[in-house]
Scaffold this motif. Structure first.
Motif, PDB file in Angstrom:
ATOM      1  N   LEU A  55       0.836  -1.207   0.000  1.00 59.01           N
ATOM      2  CA  LEU A  55       0.000   0.000   0.000  1.00 59.01           C
ATOM      3  C   LEU A  55       0.871   1.257   0.000  1.00 59.01           C
ATOM      4  CD1 LEU A  55      -2.849  -0.826   2.564  1.00 59.01           C
ATOM      5  CD2 LEU A  55      -2.805  -1.209   0.097  1.00 59.01           C
ATOM      6  N   LEU A  56       1.945   1.226   0.778  1.00 61.42           N
ATOM      7  CA  LEU A  56       2.831   2.390   0.852  1.00 61.42           C
ATOM      8  C   LEU A  56       3.500   2.691  -0.489  1.00 61.42           C
ATOM      9  CD1 LEU A  56       4.424   1.789   4.354  1.00 61.42           C
ATOM     10  CD2 LEU A  56       3.131   3.828   3.659  1.00 61.42           C
ATOM     11  N   GLN A  57       3.510   1.738  -1.397  1.00 58.83           N
ATOM     12  CA  GLN A  57       4.144   1.930  -2.697  1.00 58.83           C
ATOM     13  C   GLN A  57       3.158   2.389  -3.779  1.00 58.83           C
ATOM     14  OE1 GLN A  57       6.049  -1.867  -3.258  1.00 58.83           O
ATOM     15  NE2 GLN A  57       7.561  -1.457  -1.672  1.00 58.83           N
ATOM     16  N   ILE A  58       1.866   2.480  -3.432  1.00 57.84           N
ATOM     17  CA  ILE A  58       0.902   2.989  -4.411  1.00 57.84           C
ATOM     18  C   ILE A  58       1.095   4.504  -4.505  1.00 57.84           C
ATOM     19  CG2 ILE A  58      -1.519   3.205  -5.078  1.00 57.84           C
ATOM     20  CD1 ILE A  58      -2.122   0.802  -3.211  1.00 57.84           C
ATOM     21  N   PRO A  59       1.443   5.020  -5.666  1.00 60.82           N
ATOM     22  CA  PRO A  59       1.717   6.452  -5.783  1.00 60.82           C
ATOM     23  C   PRO A  59       0.488   7.318  -5.503  1.00 60.82           C
ATOM     24  CG  PRO A  59       2.530   5.251  -7.716  1.00 60.82           C
ATOM     25  CD  PRO A  59       1.668   4.304  -6.931  1.00 60.82           C
ATOM     26  N   TYR A  60       0.765   8.499  -5.022  1.00 59.80           N
ATOM     27  CA  TYR A  60      -0.241   9.538  -4.813  1.00 59.80           C
ATOM     28  C   TYR A  60      -1.013   9.725  -6.118  1.00 59.80           C
ATOM     29  CZ  TYR A  60      -1.885  14.293  -3.574  1.00 59.80           C
ATOM     30  OH  TYR A  60      -2.630  15.411  -3.298  1.00 59.80           O
ATOM     31  N   THR A  79      -4.257   4.247  -8.140  1.00 64.71           N
ATOM     32  CA  THR A  79      -4.970   3.196  -7.414  1.00 64.71           C
ATOM     33  C   THR A  79      -4.430   1.825  -7.812  1.00 64.71           C
ATOM     34  OG1 THR A  79      -6.691   3.036  -9.111  1.00 64.71           O
ATOM     35  CG2 THR A  79      -7.133   4.522  -7.230  1.00 64.71           C
ATOM     36  N   MET A  80      -4.756   0.835  -7.006  1.00 65.67           N
ATOM     37  CA  MET A  80      -4.489  -0.575  -7.299  1.00 65.67           C
ATOM     38  C   MET A  80      -5.740  -1.342  -6.908  1.00 65.67           C
ATOM     39  SD  MET A  80      -0.681  -1.715  -5.980  1.00 65.67           S
ATOM     40  CE  MET A  80      -0.484  -3.303  -6.789  1.00 65.67           C
ATOM     41  N   THR A  81      -5.959  -2.469  -7.555  1.00 60.97           N
ATOM     42  CA  THR A  81      -7.083  -3.317  -7.166  1.00 60.97           C
ATOM     43  C   THR A  81      -6.611  -4.340  -6.132  1.00 60.97           C
ATOM     44  OG1 THR A  81      -6.708  -5.006  -8.847  1.00 60.97           O
ATOM     45  CG2 THR A  81      -8.097  -3.103  -9.481  1.00 60.97           C
ATOM     46  N   TYR A  82      -7.585  -4.916  -5.441  1.00 64.20           N
ATOM     47  CA  TYR A  82      -7.271  -5.982  -4.490  1.00 64.20           C
ATOM     48  C   TYR A  82      -6.580  -7.135  -5.213  1.00 64.20           C
ATOM     49  CZ  TYR A  82     -10.315  -3.502  -1.245  1.00 64.20           C
ATOM     50  OH  TYR A  82     -10.864  -2.551  -0.436  1.00 64.20           O
ATOM     51  N   GLY A  83      -7.027  -7.436  -6.425  1.00 62.36           N
ATOM     52  CA  GLY A  83      -6.425  -8.504  -7.213  1.00 62.36           C
ATOM     53  C   GLY A  83      -4.975  -8.219  -7.578  1.00 62.36           C
ATOM     54  N   GLU A  84      -4.685  -6.975  -7.938  1.00 60.93           N
ATOM     55  CA  GLU A  84      -3.299  -6.603  -8.258  1.00 60.93           C
ATOM     56  C   GLU A  84      -2.400  -6.762  -7.046  1.00 60.93           C
ATOM     57  OE1 GLU A  84      -3.891  -3.279 -11.783  1.00 60.93           O
ATOM     58  OE2 GLU A  84      -4.201  -2.664  -9.698  1.00 60.93           O
ATOM     59  N   ILE A  85      -2.904  -6.371  -5.895  1.00 60.22           N
ATOM     60  CA  ILE A  85      -2.123  -6.525  -4.663  1.00 60.22           C
ATOM     61  C   ILE A  85      -1.930  -8.009  -4.355  1.00 60.22           C
ATOM     62  CG2 ILE A  85      -2.068  -6.097  -2.162  1.00 60.22           C
ATOM     63  CD1 ILE A  85      -3.600  -3.457  -2.797  1.00 60.22           C
ATOM     64  N   ILE A  96      -2.182   7.744   5.570  1.00 55.89           N
ATOM     65  CA  ILE A  96      -0.730   7.679   5.364  1.00 55.89           C
ATOM     66  C   ILE A  96      -0.335   6.331   4.770  1.00 55.89           C
ATOM     67  CG2 ILE A  96       1.537   7.773   6.477  1.00 55.89           C
ATOM     68  CD1 ILE A  96       0.337   9.850   8.421  1.00 55.89           C
ATOM     69  N   ILE A  97      -0.869   5.235   5.313  1.00 58.26           N
ATOM     70  CA  ILE A  97      -0.781   3.947   4.630  1.00 58.26           C
ATOM     71  C   ILE A  97      -2.061   3.923   3.798  1.00 58.26           C
ATOM     72  CG2 ILE A  97      -0.716   1.438   4.818  1.00 58.26           C
ATOM     73  CD1 ILE A  97       0.741   1.739   7.485  1.00 58.26           C
ATOM     74  N   PRO A  98      -1.963   4.227   2.510  1.00 56.36           N
ATOM     75  CA  PRO A  98      -3.120   4.650   1.721  1.00 56.36           C
ATOM     76  C   PRO A  98      -4.076   3.536   1.268  1.00 56.36           C
ATOM     77  CG  PRO A  98      -1.184   4.612   0.337  1.00 56.36           C
ATOM     78  CD  PRO A  98      -0.723   4.270   1.733  1.00 56.36           C
ATOM     79  N   CYS A  99      -4.799   2.985   2.214  1.00 60.39           N
ATOM     80  CA  CYS A  99      -5.786   1.954   1.872  1.00 60.39           C
ATOM     81  C   CYS A  99      -6.932   2.529   1.038  1.00 60.39           C
ATOM     82  CB  CYS A  99      -6.294   1.254   3.126  1.00 60.39           C
ATOM     83  SG  CYS A  99      -6.822   2.341   4.443  1.00 60.39           S
ATOM     84  N   HIS A 100      -7.108   3.852   1.059  1.00 61.89           N
ATOM     85  CA  HIS A 100      -8.151   4.469   0.231  1.00 61.89           C
ATOM     86  C   HIS A 100      -7.833   4.353  -1.253  1.00 61.89           C
ATOM     87  CE1 HIS A 100      -5.191   7.683   0.876  1.00 61.89           C
ATOM     88  NE2 HIS A 100      -5.596   8.195  -0.281  1.00 61.89           N
ATOM     89  N   ARG A 101      -6.597   4.016  -1.601  1.00 70.84           N
ATOM     90  CA  ARG A 101      -6.201   3.884  -3.008  1.00 70.84           C
ATOM     91  C   ARG A 101      -6.460   2.485  -3.559  1.00 70.84           C
ATOM     92  NH1 ARG A 101      -0.540   6.984  -1.960  1.00 70.84           N
ATOM     93  NH2 ARG A 101      -1.447   9.039  -1.560  1.00 70.84           N
ATOM     94  N   ARG A 124      -6.861  14.058  -6.846  1.00 73.53           N
ATOM     95  CA  ARG A 124      -7.180  14.197  -8.257  1.00 73.53           C
ATOM     96  C   ARG A 124      -6.986  12.878  -9.010  1.00 73.53           C
ATOM     97  NH1 ARG A 124      -5.115  18.439  -6.177  1.00 73.53           N
ATOM     98  NH2 ARG A 124      -2.931  18.267  -6.712  1.00 73.53           N
ATOM     99  N   THR A 125      -7.426  11.804  -8.364  1.00 78.59           N
ATOM    100  CA  THR A 125      -7.311  10.470  -8.932  1.00 78.59           C
ATOM    101  C   THR A 125      -8.376  10.267 -10.002  1.00 78.59           C
ATOM    102  OG1 THR A 125      -6.543   9.650  -6.799  1.00 78.59           O
ATOM    103  CG2 THR A 125      -7.291   8.002  -8.380  1.00 78.59           C
ATOM    104  N   VAL A 126      -7.965   9.785 -11.147  1.00 80.68           N
ATOM    105  CA  VAL A 126      -8.893   9.462 -12.219  1.00 80.68           C
ATOM    106  C   VAL A 126      -9.180   7.970 -12.152  1.00 80.68           C
ATOM    107  CG1 VAL A 126      -9.264   9.429 -14.713  1.00 80.68           C
ATOM    108  CG2 VAL A 126      -8.004  11.321 -13.656  1.00 80.68           C
ATOM    109  N   LEU A 127     -10.457   7.625 -12.000  1.00 86.46           N
ATOM    110  CA  LEU A 127     -10.814   6.209 -11.922  1.00 86.46           C
ATOM    111  C   LEU A 127     -11.254   5.719 -13.287  1.00 86.46           C
ATOM    112  CD1 LEU A 127     -12.800   6.184  -8.567  1.00 86.46           C
ATOM    113  CD2 LEU A 127     -10.483   5.397  -8.988  1.00 86.46           C
TER     114      LEU A 127
END
Length: 165
Positions: free
Chosen positions: A87-92, A95-101, A131-136, A162-165
């Motif tokens: 999660l800490l490596q997901i850039p500002y 996003t990442m999916t649960y499957g990707e993780i 800070i540990i960006p679980c929202h991403r 300003r995340t584009v989904l």
């Protein structure tokens, strides 16, 4: 000893917790699993870690990406810790999916398959939100799913970045 403080964010009040090593918790008031990892013995006291966390939050909520991370000391199993490192490596703003993780975890643990549901459990029990960006972390179809602070806050945090989904 746990040291606690509060932070008044644009999305609601946050409870901050730290020990002598680093930040141990950051929760929206009333969120799922609120302060679950906080020990009974705690002291309302400003510490360098809490001050640095407030500074990070001030930058973040101003709409900018902080150039530093306060010292972190999350408590959890080795599996959860490994998921939180991803999660800490997901850039500002990304996003990442649960499957990707799950695929990344499988690769790191050198196994053929990892359950996205197991990953979801680890993501959901992250005690240092924002800070540990679980929202991403989003669903496979791009849906905003599974945020302990509430889907409305997850959407607002992604919009702030300003995340584009």
């Amino acid at each position: 000893m746990a040291y606690i403080g509060t932070y008044h964010s644009p999305l609601g009040n946050l409870l901050l917790a730290a020990d002598d090593t680093g930040l141990t918790g950051l929760w929206f008031e009333g969120q799922k699993y609120f302060a679950r990892t906080l020990p009974e013995e705690q002291l309302l006291k400003e510490t360098p870690v809490l001050a640095e966390t407030r500074h990070w939050l001030n930058i973040y909520f101003s709409g900018k990406e902080p150039a530093f991370t306060p010292p972190l000391h999350p408590a959890g199993s080795a599996f959860r810790q490994a998921v939180w490192q991803i999660l800490l490596q997901i850039p500002y703003g990304k996003t990442m999916t649960y499957g990707e993780i799950a695929r990344e975890m499988a690769k790191r643990q050198q196994v053929s398959h990892m359950s996205a549901q197991a990953v979801g459990g680890a993501v959901g029990h992250n005690a240092i939100s924002i800070i540990i960006p679980c929202h991403r972390v989003i669903g496979a179809n791009g849906s905003l799913t599974g945020y302990a602070g509430g889907i409305d806050k997850k959407a607002a945090l992604l919009e702030l970045e300003r995340t584009v989904l």
